[in-house]
Enzyme design. Sequence first.
Site, PDB file in Angstrom:
ATOM      1  N   TYR A 146       0.817  -1.210   0.000  1.00  0.00           N
ATOM      2  CA  TYR A 146       0.000   0.000   0.000  1.00  0.00           C
ATOM      3  C   TYR A 146       0.853   1.264   0.000  1.00  0.00           C
ATOM      4  O   TYR A 146       1.796   1.404   0.779  1.00  0.00           O
ATOM      5  CB  TYR A 146      -0.922   0.033   1.222  1.00  0.00           C
ATOM      6  CG  TYR A 146      -1.655   1.344   1.363  1.00  0.00           C
ATOM      7  CD1 TYR A 146      -2.699   1.674   0.499  1.00  0.00           C
ATOM      8  CD2 TYR A 146      -1.278   2.275   2.325  1.00  0.00           C
ATOM      9  CE1 TYR A 146      -3.358   2.890   0.601  1.00  0.00           C
ATOM     10  CE2 TYR A 146      -1.937   3.491   2.432  1.00  0.00           C
ATOM     11  CZ  TYR A 146      -2.971   3.793   1.567  1.00  0.00           C
ATOM     12  OH  TYR A 146      -3.614   5.004   1.665  1.00  0.00           O
ATOM     13  N   HIS A 205      -3.818  16.303  -2.126  1.00  0.00           N
ATOM     14  CA  HIS A 205      -4.210  16.383  -0.725  1.00  0.00           C
ATOM     15  C   HIS A 205      -4.040  17.786  -0.137  1.00  0.00           C
ATOM     16  O   HIS A 205      -4.352  18.003   1.036  1.00  0.00           O
ATOM     17  CB  HIS A 205      -3.418  15.375   0.111  1.00  0.00           C
ATOM     18  CG  HIS A 205      -3.854  13.953  -0.099  1.00  0.00           C
ATOM     19  ND1 HIS A 205      -3.830  13.339  -1.326  1.00  0.00           N
ATOM     20  CD2 HIS A 205      -4.344  13.025   0.774  1.00  0.00           C
ATOM     21  CE1 HIS A 205      -4.271  12.089  -1.211  1.00  0.00           C
ATOM     22  NE2 HIS A 205      -4.591  11.889   0.063  1.00  0.00           N
ATOM     23  N   ASN A 228       1.299  11.381   5.906  1.00  0.00           N
ATOM     24  CA  ASN A 228       0.690  10.552   6.945  1.00  0.00           C
ATOM     25  C   ASN A 228       1.364  10.883   8.269  1.00  0.00           C
ATOM     26  O   ASN A 228       2.594  10.857   8.367  1.00  0.00           O
ATOM     27  CB  ASN A 228       0.890   9.071   6.639  1.00  0.00           C
ATOM     28  CG  ASN A 228      -0.325   8.430   5.984  1.00  0.00           C
ATOM     29  OD1 ASN A 228      -0.388   7.226   5.870  1.00  0.00           O
ATOM     30  ND2 ASN A 228      -1.274   9.226   5.546  1.00  0.00           N
ATOM     31  N   TYR A 253     -16.837  28.471  47.551  1.00  0.00           N
ATOM     32  CA  TYR A 253     -16.038  27.439  46.883  1.00  0.00           C
ATOM     33  C   TYR A 253     -14.902  28.013  46.036  1.00  0.00           C
ATOM     34  O   TYR A 253     -13.828  27.418  45.937  1.00  0.00           O
ATOM     35  CB  TYR A 253     -16.933  26.584  45.979  1.00  0.00           C
ATOM     36  CG  TYR A 253     -17.857  25.630  46.698  1.00  0.00           C
ATOM     37  CD1 TYR A 253     -17.860  25.516  48.077  1.00  0.00           C
ATOM     38  CD2 TYR A 253     -18.732  24.822  45.973  1.00  0.00           C
ATOM     39  CE1 TYR A 253     -18.714  24.637  48.729  1.00  0.00           C
ATOM     40  CE2 TYR A 253     -19.591  23.939  46.603  1.00  0.00           C
ATOM     41  CZ  TYR A 253     -19.585  23.856  47.989  1.00  0.00           C
ATOM     42  OH  TYR A 253     -20.420  22.989  48.624  1.00  0.00           O
ATOM     43  N   ARG A 304     -12.080  28.511  48.672  1.00  0.00           N
ATOM     44  CA  ARG A 304     -11.567  27.379  49.454  1.00  0.00           C
ATOM     45  C   ARG A 304     -11.370  26.113  48.638  1.00  0.00           C
ATOM     46  O   ARG A 304     -10.687  25.180  49.081  1.00  0.00           O
ATOM     47  CB  ARG A 304     -12.467  27.097  50.661  1.00  0.00           C
ATOM     48  CG  ARG A 304     -13.874  26.641  50.381  1.00  0.00           C
ATOM     49  CD  ARG A 304     -14.569  26.389  51.715  1.00  0.00           C
ATOM     50  NE  ARG A 304     -16.012  26.456  51.621  1.00  0.00           N
ATOM     51  CZ  ARG A 304     -16.816  25.428  51.865  1.00  0.00           C
ATOM     52  NH1 ARG A 304     -16.310  24.252  52.198  1.00  0.00           N
ATOM     53  NH2 ARG A 304     -18.118  25.584  51.771  1.00  0.00           N
ATOM     54  N   PHE A 317      -1.333   6.367  12.392  1.00  0.00           N
ATOM     55  CA  PHE A 317      -1.618   7.761  12.064  1.00  0.00           C
ATOM     56  C   PHE A 317      -2.910   8.272  12.695  1.00  0.00           C
ATOM     57  O   PHE A 317      -3.240   9.451  12.585  1.00  0.00           O
ATOM     58  CB  PHE A 317      -1.744   7.924  10.547  1.00  0.00           C
ATOM     59  CG  PHE A 317      -2.649   6.895   9.916  1.00  0.00           C
ATOM     60  CD1 PHE A 317      -3.996   6.833  10.228  1.00  0.00           C
ATOM     61  CD2 PHE A 317      -2.136   5.951   9.026  1.00  0.00           C
ATOM     62  CE1 PHE A 317      -4.821   5.872   9.671  1.00  0.00           C
ATOM     63  CE2 PHE A 317      -2.962   4.990   8.456  1.00  0.00           C
ATOM     64  CZ  PHE A 317      -4.311   4.957   8.783  1.00  0.00           C
ATOM     65  N   GLU A 324     -11.876   5.261   5.346  1.00  0.00           N
ATOM     66  CA  GLU A 324     -11.598   5.899   6.635  1.00  0.00           C
ATOM     67  C   GLU A 324     -12.952   6.148   7.307  1.00  0.00           C
ATOM     68  O   GLU A 324     -13.493   7.255   7.289  1.00  0.00           O
ATOM     69  CB  GLU A 324     -10.817   7.195   6.417  1.00  0.00           C
ATOM     70  CG  GLU A 324      -9.467   6.930   5.746  1.00  0.00           C
ATOM     71  CD  GLU A 324      -8.805   8.176   5.192  1.00  0.00           C
ATOM     72  OE1 GLU A 324      -9.300   9.292   5.469  1.00  0.00           O
ATOM     73  OE2 GLU A 324      -7.803   8.042   4.484  1.00  0.00           O
TER      74      GLU A 324
END
Length: 525
Positions: A57, A87, A199, A283, A286, A331, A416
């Site tokens: 791949y 990309h 990646n 609060y 403290r 990844f 994906e």
Amino acid sequence: MQLPKTFHFGEHHLTASIAIGIAKGSVKGIISADYIKKIEVSNLRVQNIVAKGDTVYGINTGFGPLCNTKISKEDTKILQSNILQSHSVGVGKPISKELAKLMLILKIHALAKGYSGIAIATINRMLWHLEHDAIPVVPSQGSVGASGDLAPLSHLFLPLIGLGKVNYKGETITTDQLFKKTGLQSLGLGPKEGLALINGTQFIATHGILVLQKLQYCLRHADIIGAMMLEGLQGSMKPFHEELHTLRPFKGNQHVAGRIRTLLQGSEILEDHIDCERVQDPYSLRCMPQVHGASRNTWLHLKELLEVELNSVTDNPVIINDELTISGGNFHGQPLAMALDYAALAASELGSISDRRIYLALEGNSPGVPKLLMGDTGINSGYMILQYTTAALASENKSLCFPASADSIPTSLGQEDHVSMGSISGRKALQIIENVEKILAIELLTAAQAFEFRKPLKSGVVLDEIHKFIRTKVPFADSDRVFADDIEKGIEVIQKGEIIALVEQTMAAKNLQWNAPYLEEFETY
């Protein structure tokens, strides 16, 4: 913590502070001869895969849903150049130059480990960009944090093939212009190189570095400013006793209580009301150890996970040895995505309790402190409207706290099918922290105003020095003025870390030590 002068990419253990040091130029990043050899061996393994024709791949197949499409030996190089271009789909404002530079540093470190098949010439070009401060322009939006940060990393490495833009010598120029200025030429990427570059989780991890740095500043400031507010409102010291916190020994709680005890050491203000009839404080005063401490515990969790990520191989496929290449999921951004969402919540809560202390200071219920922190009100509104701003910021932070990692939109035609959205987690966390810086700045102003009404009594030496310093920036307010100017000065003090530095200087000069455990864990990164 003292940083090393030299850091060996791929070989030495990277921390957030070392990465920041490399980015600032105080640490020199290099690659040793042994690790150059590891990189070259890994690259040779990729060349052998191509030569033998084994189907692997991303080396001789398409990407994502095209993983079953075989690519010819002749086209494997074209494939790598194409992936950077296809990309590069990021949108939105560019991230800061600091973030882009850190991305480059983290990527060099991951690739230099020798499991990615990249050529040493490609890493050397990345080192050139780092050393000559020619930092690529990277859009802020477009990553889903699944196959790593594909879009931002693609933009980061477009200059390797002569495309994209860079920040160079104070201006943004095209890579073509950079080449003309420097004589560089575009690289021809070999098999697997484009995929190795894009990646990875470097966009997410880089945001994690800045979250770690900025949130720690906020945590330190919150303790200091909270201690000053405690003095201004004559709060009790009992909730910070060591004996109490040994009974519920969370690290963050114990550490915060110890820091506040140290800051209040020797206080005349505390002694003045030690026998008062007040039973307990609200609060927001403290419970500082429990609330600030919980945020510190969250910070520590992020620190531990981030350090693992900074020293990991997160691209795909991973070249293990001559016989084994694995297409896996290193990844995937989920480990950091969830931690960053957690850190965002921790930061938001720090701002929330700070806003409550500001509101408390305005009520006029503490003896000697007038309502709205000003003696002559009616004609003057005093500090009332400053709390409107902190309320708005705290509310905005609440809306930003929805965890990005709780969402997943499938991409890549279902290949994906579960993504982390970690890039959004990181961006939101930084946005929240920037809001918290503003809230803390306003609390600093109100705490200093309340503190003024305790004079001539003195606090601990550290808090007195801080108050004197604040008065060099912002004067006491006995009537209304444009408080936005004061706020801007307060924000600048917070962002520069000036009172943190003053605390350390004062303690060193007075030979004081923090009475707080876990200094190494909480004060270094």
